[in-house]
Design an enzyme around this catalytic site. Structure first.
Site, PDB file in Angstrom:
ATOM      1  CG  HIS A 150      47.104  25.626  58.958  1.00  0.00           C
ATOM      2  ND1 HIS A 150      48.176  24.892  58.497  1.00  0.00           N
ATOM      3  CD2 HIS A 150      47.013  26.715  58.133  1.00  0.00           C
ATOM      4  CE1 HIS A 150      48.708  25.499  57.452  1.00  0.00           C
ATOM      5  NE2 HIS A 150      48.034  26.605  57.204  1.00  0.00           N
TER       6      HIS A 150
ATOM      7  NE  ARG B 187      49.507  33.739  52.306  1.00  0.00           N
ATOM      8  CZ  ARG B 187      49.758  35.031  52.499  1.00  0.00           C
ATOM      9  NH1 ARG B 187      49.648  35.880  51.521  1.00  0.00           N
ATOM     10  NH2 ARG B 187      50.120  35.453  53.683  1.00  0.00           N
ATOM     11  CB  THR B 188      50.196  26.682  52.783  1.00  0.00           C
ATOM     12  OG1 THR B 188      49.481  27.695  53.457  1.00  0.00           O
ATOM     13  CG2 THR B 188      50.597  25.593  53.747  1.00  0.00           C
TER      14      THR B 188
ATOM     15  NE  ARG C 111      45.994  24.554  53.157  1.00  0.00           N
ATOM     16  CZ  ARG C 111      46.136  25.854  53.364  1.00  0.00           C
ATOM     17  NH1 ARG C 111      45.879  26.694  52.413  1.00  0.00           N
ATOM     18  NH2 ARG C 111      46.550  26.300  54.513  1.00  0.00           N
TER      19      ARG C 111
ATOM     20  CE  LYS D 232      41.434  14.273  34.043  1.00  0.00           C
ATOM     21  NZ  LYS D 232      42.719  13.716  33.632  1.00  0.00           N
TER      22      LYS D 232
END
Lengths: 317, 441, 176
Positions: free
Chosen positions: A134, A54-55, A104, A82
């Site tokens: 946020h 969504r974000t 994020r 990795k």
């Protein structure tokens, strides 16, 4: 404004300016041509170490509506999974020409490190770092509330005098933290509700009134009630005994919803646990802003990207 | 091996005297003259201290040689004025057998920079399930007397009771890393208003204090010796003080960083300040300083914990816990305690040399700077001042929290069993030290 | 810095009245007119023109604002500017005659940006430009259809337009 990392460090004037610019951005959604050329030639990188469709889509949409080039880098299946470090990943992206990085990350402080460690020189936008902040979520929440309260007259205004109740897992919620600082900065009266097990240390010093029972907070007659998602797994770490008990004491049940003042809006950052923290009747009512929060998210993110990246005082000078 | 004459040093901050060293021992204190072949050190303005003894160091070898080795770690120790270090057992493999501890002790002896006394694990693999062969380690060439699962807490109360009882037979002591695991799962920094703001899982003081409280009662019940590693809170100090008043055989240590830094350093999410136990409040720093001054805390120990750059240049919650501290320890102690008037140099000798040696049953440190004693000493210039940077470090890793701070004091010379390991403020080269260590005494 | 007044209240009112008549004359009696003022002062002028036109021929015109910030060609060269509101009248601009209104026409870049911004909202039948002052020195092939006053100037000079709605007084001045 060089970076947007927190709402704690966001001055009132800057916050109101973001909301006002977002109004103009929102207007483009009603036009034939929904794009603006403001960030043409700029490259925005979405650096998502934590899965969040969504974000991520919201930021992608925002960047594209400003005609920027967007590169999305998500953790799964990339060099990051990795074992490439945050530092190396960021330096690679800037070497590829990123003007701004939307990040994020599951670790609190990751955005701050990217902005201040001296590894890279690009505007950093925090799209959620661990349980810390946020900021764009809080901004879109404030924007939504402002519009519902003031309608066409919203421009230039803050949220002075608005009474907001925020309910849920404050301890683990970056949305709660960002909202508390921003709402207080914008002049709102903030009430927090959570069982003591889900209250962070030092909450007494936060610019909010703390209640342990939802009914006490709702008795103040709020303008908005913001329900936070509760993670079912917290039950296993003894934060609360059962979902049933949590819903009974801290959930926005149908009964509590019916008892709210007629104009009180119901907010939720999503995704919702229907029946746990919020009853369906509340989530689906006309007083619920859940869907417009999503729409407003794109406008807010357009405003943030524009303000940070377009001029010489932001992005790469 | 040639002799050494030290001219006019202030003995532990007191009267000035000459010290002559020959054949690994102090042969004259007071007024002495050089004999031919002696290396002469003009110690005007310098303070002579007995060689420092660190009861809590991580040398990382075997298994963690990328961060530190016995050689690089003991070089860092010598640069900090240390002549003996007790090496913690959380290596790979864990030091839970006679074989591993003998290997580590031998490496220290070969390199010659400092006496390395390995600490033996309390439980096999530090897993807390089964006692390690404590007796075998005690009887080995490494002569282990200090046992610790440091890095982990001996959380099972029954295991702790048994360990306390068992080591008494060979005059051993259990050194506890006090951290109740269930209260500190995923913990990143001190639990307090700042952790709530920063969104980092908190490490509550009660998780340390509750273990210490339990352990001192067990030590009383079993009539055995207990040592508490890296005490970090005012509450822990209160528990230790209460225990000592009852006659319980408990000793406690504090790190230099807990005497200086607070949890405010976490604000920037710079993982150089991430350590276990975490940095705490200003009130805790004050209580710890007062406790060193009044003897409730017996010693200062560095908990020197080297980590590679990539383990610190990342998000806080992904970073390793720990700071290096051998090179800076004496300067930080001077800054926090001597220059503030809370401790004199004689007491510095007590907390950084005599007492740690005594707790660890290390011979040769009970008569500091006396004729006939082994020649372990260090010369410090207390008037010097350095702006700290990783350039001051001599070990393999660079994770120091003091960069940018101005710290007083500088080690000018260190002598280990009559062998100079630091001269004119610089490390003596490894070949020379190893050769002297091989032939000396 | 000395500022020499060039137009006063009465001059400005006369110029706007003349422009309004010229616009209506050019319209030849058919088609919707939409005045879109470029903020800040162009918007005020658009409202004034709309009011005058309403007196003469009611119902043929609407007014709004068109912000051009996002379409400027110099965005990356100066500090970030916050955009002003864009308000397009409810009838939209499709098939209408749009009259862009600005206070000073200079390099022409603002008008170029306005034409780009306009394209996001629809397809007008025609676009005209009304400027209170044309001070010359065009950098793009743009010209005004309706001009209040032609004011030849040196590039080193600055032209100031003050309007009651924004500055409390009506005046056009030039400084050397």
């Amino acid at each position: 404004m060089r970076h947007l990392l927190t709402t704690k460090d966001l001055a009132r004037d800057d916050a109101v300016r973001i909301l006002d610019v977002a109004e103009e951005m929102a207007a483009t959604a009603d036009r034939e041509v929904k794009k603006l050329p403001a960030l043409r030639g700029k490259t925005i990188v979405n650096l998502f170490f934590e899965d969040s469709t969504r974000t991520r889509l919201s930021f992608e949409s925002a960047a594209k509506r400003l005609s920027a080039d967007v590169i999305t880098f998500s953790a799964k299946g990339s060099s990051v999974s990795k074992g490439e470090s945050l530092k190396d990943t960021a330096q690679t992206l800037v070497a590829m020409g990123a003007d701004a990085i939307v990040v994020r990350h599951h670790a609190s402080g990751a955005a701050h490190r990217l902005a201040h460690a001296g590894w890279i020189d690009a505007a950093i936008i925090n799209a959620g770092d661990g349980t810390h902040e946020h900021p764009t979520q809080a901004l879109l929440d404030a924007f939504t509330l402002r519009r519902r309260l003031h309608g066409e007259d919203a421009r230039g205004r803050a949220l002075d005098g608005a009474r907001v109740v925020i309910v849920g897992d404050i301890l683990h919620s970056r949305v709660a933290r960002s909202n508390v600082w921003l709402l207080a900065t914008l002049g709102a009266e903030v009430h927090l509700v959570a069982p003591r097990t889900l209250q962070p240390a030092g909450i007494e010093a936060w610019p909010a009134t703390v209640h342990e029972l939802l009914d006490d907070a709702l008795a103040t007659g709020p303008d908005a009630v913001m329900m936070l998602r509760i993670q079912r797994e917290r039950m296993h770490d003894a934060f609360f005994p059962t979902e049933r008990e949590y819903a009974r004491i801290w959930g926005l049940t149908a009964e509590r919803f019916a008892a709210l003042p007629a104009d009180t809006i119901v907010m939720h950052p999503g995704p919702m646990n229907r029946g746990l923290e919020i009853a369906s009747v509340a989530a689906d009512s006309t007083r619920s802003t859940v869907l417009e929060q999503v729409t407003n998210g794109v406008s807010i993110r357009m405003a943030v990207l524009y303000l940070l990246v377009s001029g010489t005082d932001g992005g790469r000078a | 091996m040639s002799g050494i004459l030290i001219r006019g040093a202030s003995l532990m901050g007191g009267d000035r005297a000459d010290i002559r060293i020959a054949d690994g021992a102090i042969v004259a204190v007071g007024s002495a003259s050089a004999e031919s072949g002696d290396h002469v050190i003009d110690a005007d303005g310098l303070v002579a201290l007995p060689g420092l003894v660190d009861l809590h160091t991580h040398l990382r070898e075997p298994g963690g040689e990328a961060s530190e080795t016995v050689l690089t770690g003991t070089r860092a120790a010598a640069a900090g004025g240390f002549t003996a270090v007790f090496a913690m057992a959380n290596t790979t493999p864990v030091a839970d057998t006679a074989g591993v501890v003998e290997q580590v002790e031998a490496l220290g002896r070969q390199h010659g920079y400092a006496t390395v006394r390995p600490i033996g694990a309390v439980t096999v693999g530090l897993a807390g399930q089964q006692l390690a062969e404590l007796g075998a380690m005690a009887a080995s060439r490494a002569q282990v007397r200090v046992f610790s699962d440091d890095g982990h807490c001996v959380a099972d109360p029954l295991m702790m009771r048994r360990a306390l009882e068992y080591v008494a037979a060979f005059d051993g002591v259990v050194a506890q890393h006090a951290q109740e695991p269930r209260l500190t799962e995923g913990a990143q920094m001190n639990e307090g208003p700042l952790s709530g703001e920063l969104g980092l899982t908190g490490w509550p003081a009660a998780a340390e204090e509750s273990i210490i409280a339990r352990d001192v009662l067990l030590a009383e019940h079993t009539n055995s010796r207990l040592h508490v590693c890296h005490v970090s809170t005012a509450g822990s100090v209160d528990v230790v003080r209460w225990a000592k008043a009852r006659g319980i055989l408990v000793t406690a240590e504090v790190t230099p960083h807990h005497l200086l830094l607070t949890d405010e350093t976490a604000r920037d999410y710079d993982a150089r300040f991430k350590v276990n136990p975490p940095l705490r409040r200003a009130e805790d720093v004050a209580a710890l300083r007062a406790a060193v001054a009044d003897g409730t805390i017996d010693i200062v120990a560095t908990d020197h914990a080297p980590h590679p750059d990539e383990s610190k240049e990342c998000a806080w919650s992904e970073a390793a816990f720990g700071m290096v501290g051998l090179e800076s320890a004496l300067s930080v102690v001077q800054h926090a305690l001597v220059d503030t008037g809370m401790l004199d140099w004689a007491s510095v000798a007590r907390v950084l040399s005599t007492t740690p040696a005594h707790i660890g049953r290390l011979a040769g440190y009970d008569r500091p700077l006396s004729v006939g004693a082994p020649a372990h000493l260090t010369l410090v210039d207390p008037a010097a001042s350095r702006t700290w940077s990783p350039g001051e470090l001599r070990g393999r890793s660079r994770n120091t929290p003091y960069t940018g701070l101005t710290l007083p004091g500088r080690v000018v010379a260190t002598v280990h069993g009559g062998v100079p390991t630091v001269l004119d403020g610089a490390l003596v080269d490894a070949e020379t030290v190893a050769a002297a260590a091989g032939t000396g005494r | 810095m000395s500022a020499r007044p060039v137009l006063q209240t009465a001059d400005i009112a006369r110029a706007l009245r003349r422009i309004a008549h010229e616009i209506l004359e050019a319209r030849r009696g058919d088609g919707r007119l939409v005045f879109l003022g470029i903020p800040t002062r162009g918007a005020a002028l658009a409202e004034r023109l709309h009011a005058i036109v309403e007196e003469i021929e009611p119902g043929v015109a609407e007014a709004g604002t068109l912000d051009v910030t996002m379409h400027r060609d110099d965005l990356g060269r100066s500090a970030t500017r916050a955009p002003s509101p864009t308000r397009i009248p409810s009838g939209g601009i499709d098939d209408a005659v749009v009259v862009l209104v600005d206070d000073v026409l200079f390099s022409g870049r603002t008008v170029r940006a306005a034409l780009d911004a306009l394209a996001d909202h629809g397809r007008p039948r025609a676009v005209r430009l009304a400027a209170l002052v044309d001070r010359g020195h065009r950098e793009l092939p743009i010209r005004a259809d309706f001009v209040g006053k032609n004011l030849p100037s040196a590039t080193s000079e600055r032209v100031f337009v003050r309007l009651t709605e924004v500055d409390g007084v009506d005046e056009v001045a030039i400084s050397s």
